[in-house]
Design a protein around this motif. Sequence first.
Motif, PDB file in Angstrom:
ATOM      1  N   ASN A  86     -44.048 -17.313  -7.494  1.00 32.50           N
ATOM      2  CA  ASN A  86     -45.206 -17.466  -8.136  1.00 32.50           C
ATOM      3  C   ASN A  86     -45.386 -18.638  -8.971  1.00 32.50           C
ATOM      4  OD1 ASN A  86     -46.573 -15.627  -6.645  1.00 32.50           O
ATOM      5  ND2 ASN A  86     -46.291 -14.011  -8.131  1.00 32.50           N
ATOM      6  N   MET A  87     -44.209 -18.864  -9.765  1.00 35.71           N
ATOM      7  CA  MET A  87     -44.113 -19.874 -10.783  1.00 35.71           C
ATOM      8  C   MET A  87     -43.866 -21.210 -10.115  1.00 35.71           C
ATOM      9  SD  MET A  87     -41.499 -19.699 -13.956  1.00 35.71           S
ATOM     10  CE  MET A  87     -41.489 -21.060 -15.299  1.00 35.71           C
ATOM     11  N   LYS A  88     -43.292 -21.240  -8.793  1.00 34.01           N
ATOM     12  CA  LYS A  88     -43.309 -22.407  -8.143  1.00 34.01           C
ATOM     13  C   LYS A  88     -44.809 -22.812  -7.827  1.00 34.01           C
ATOM     14  CE  LYS A  88     -41.101 -24.761  -4.111  1.00 34.01           C
ATOM     15  NZ  LYS A  88     -40.272 -24.581  -3.022  1.00 34.01           N
ATOM     16  N   THR A  89     -45.486 -22.038  -7.473  1.00 38.11           N
ATOM     17  CA  THR A  89     -46.993 -22.541  -7.007  1.00 38.11           C
ATOM     18  C   THR A  89     -47.602 -23.288  -8.276  1.00 38.11           C
ATOM     19  OG1 THR A  89     -48.096 -20.540  -7.899  1.00 38.11           O
ATOM     20  CG2 THR A  89     -47.339 -20.654  -5.677  1.00 38.11           C
TER      21      THR A  89
ATOM     22  N   TYR B 126     -29.251 -22.446  -7.743  1.00 35.96           N
ATOM     23  CA  TYR B 126     -30.611 -21.519  -7.580  1.00 35.96           C
ATOM     24  C   TYR B 126     -31.632 -22.656  -7.644  1.00 35.96           C
ATOM     25  CZ  TYR B 126     -33.919 -18.175  -9.034  1.00 35.96           C
ATOM     26  OH  TYR B 126     -35.116 -17.344  -9.008  1.00 35.96           O
ATOM     27  N   ALA B 127     -31.544 -23.559  -8.311  1.00 34.82           N
ATOM     28  CA  ALA B 127     -32.698 -24.488  -8.537  1.00 34.82           C
ATOM     29  C   ALA B 127     -33.046 -25.220  -7.209  1.00 34.82           C
ATOM     30  CB  ALA B 127     -32.611 -25.360  -9.380  1.00 34.82           C
ATOM     31  N   GLN B 128     -31.690 -25.692  -6.632  1.00 36.30           N
ATOM     32  CA  GLN B 128     -31.819 -26.550  -5.437  1.00 36.30           C
ATOM     33  C   GLN B 128     -32.360 -25.513  -4.170  1.00 36.30           C
ATOM     34  OE1 GLN B 128     -27.611 -27.647  -4.984  1.00 36.30           O
ATOM     35  NE2 GLN B 128     -27.867 -29.614  -6.086  1.00 36.30           N
ATOM     36  N   LYS B 129     -31.999 -24.309  -4.202  1.00 41.10           N
ATOM     37  CA  LYS B 129     -32.320 -23.622  -3.366  1.00 41.10           C
ATOM     38  C   LYS B 129     -33.956 -23.193  -3.236  1.00 41.10           C
ATOM     39  CE  LYS B 129     -31.460 -18.840  -1.051  1.00 41.10           C
ATOM     40  NZ  LYS B 129     -30.898 -17.538  -1.503  1.00 41.10           N
ATOM     41  N   LEU B 130     -34.329 -23.089  -4.628  1.00 37.97           N
ATOM     42  CA  LEU B 130     -35.901 -22.986  -4.801  1.00 37.97           C
ATOM     43  C   LEU B 130     -36.633 -24.198  -4.711  1.00 37.97           C
ATOM     44  CD1 LEU B 130     -37.838 -20.596  -5.999  1.00 37.97           C
ATOM     45  CD2 LEU B 130     -37.481 -21.645  -8.370  1.00 37.97           C
ATOM     46  N   GLY B 131     -36.001 -25.145  -4.596  1.00 41.91           N
ATOM     47  CA  GLY B 131     -36.510 -26.487  -4.025  1.00 41.91           C
ATOM     48  C   GLY B 131     -37.343 -27.237  -5.379  1.00 41.91           C
TER      49      GLY B 131
END
Length: 217
Positions: free
Chosen positions: A97-100, A131-136
Amino acid sequence: MKLNFSLPTSFLFALALFVSSCQDSKKLPILGPREAVTVKNSDGSMGVDTVYKTIPAFSFLNQDSVLVTNDTFKDKIYIADFFFTSCTTICPTMHRNMKTIFEEYKDNPEVMFLSHTIDFKYDTPSVLKKYAQKLGVDGPKWQFVHGSKDSVYKIAEKDYLVAVMEDSTNRDGYIHQGWLMLIDKNKRLRGAYDGTDDKQVAQLKKDVAILLAEDKK
């Protein structure tokens, strides 16, 4: 696992969310404790001013092993949360949700994101990097930070007003609340939103826009 509120701040947050969701005005509430102080006015008379709680100076290592301080967020508004990379309950939903919101404001230099890990044992900068890389979202706009237990837990509970704890009886080893905290350019708390609730995340998106507009006045 998301904690149920047993703290006095629960009422404060519920009230703030109600005000935020109902407002069609141009200004968000300021959350947290406040105090009245006596000040001297420019004409020499004495008056009373309100001092609001602010996020204090901090220093953590980010996913690139670079020191991140409150100066990193100077003249920015930012969204902060507390999580850990091995979390199997609310963290994946919170960060999806934060990524949106990140995607919506990724080109706006006035908006940043700050995620504090509460797993001080495992979540080293290299783990946060993966983790950050996986989340993009690996980059300077979204900082993932690591610190000592005392420093992270203290700022969570005393300053961001978010409950976090170690819990050996929990399968993940930690318990925390899933709040996404909106911080203004003066380091004040301006909103608290359940990061697992789509409606509250949608409200946060709207409130970021309101806060940006407020700063331009």
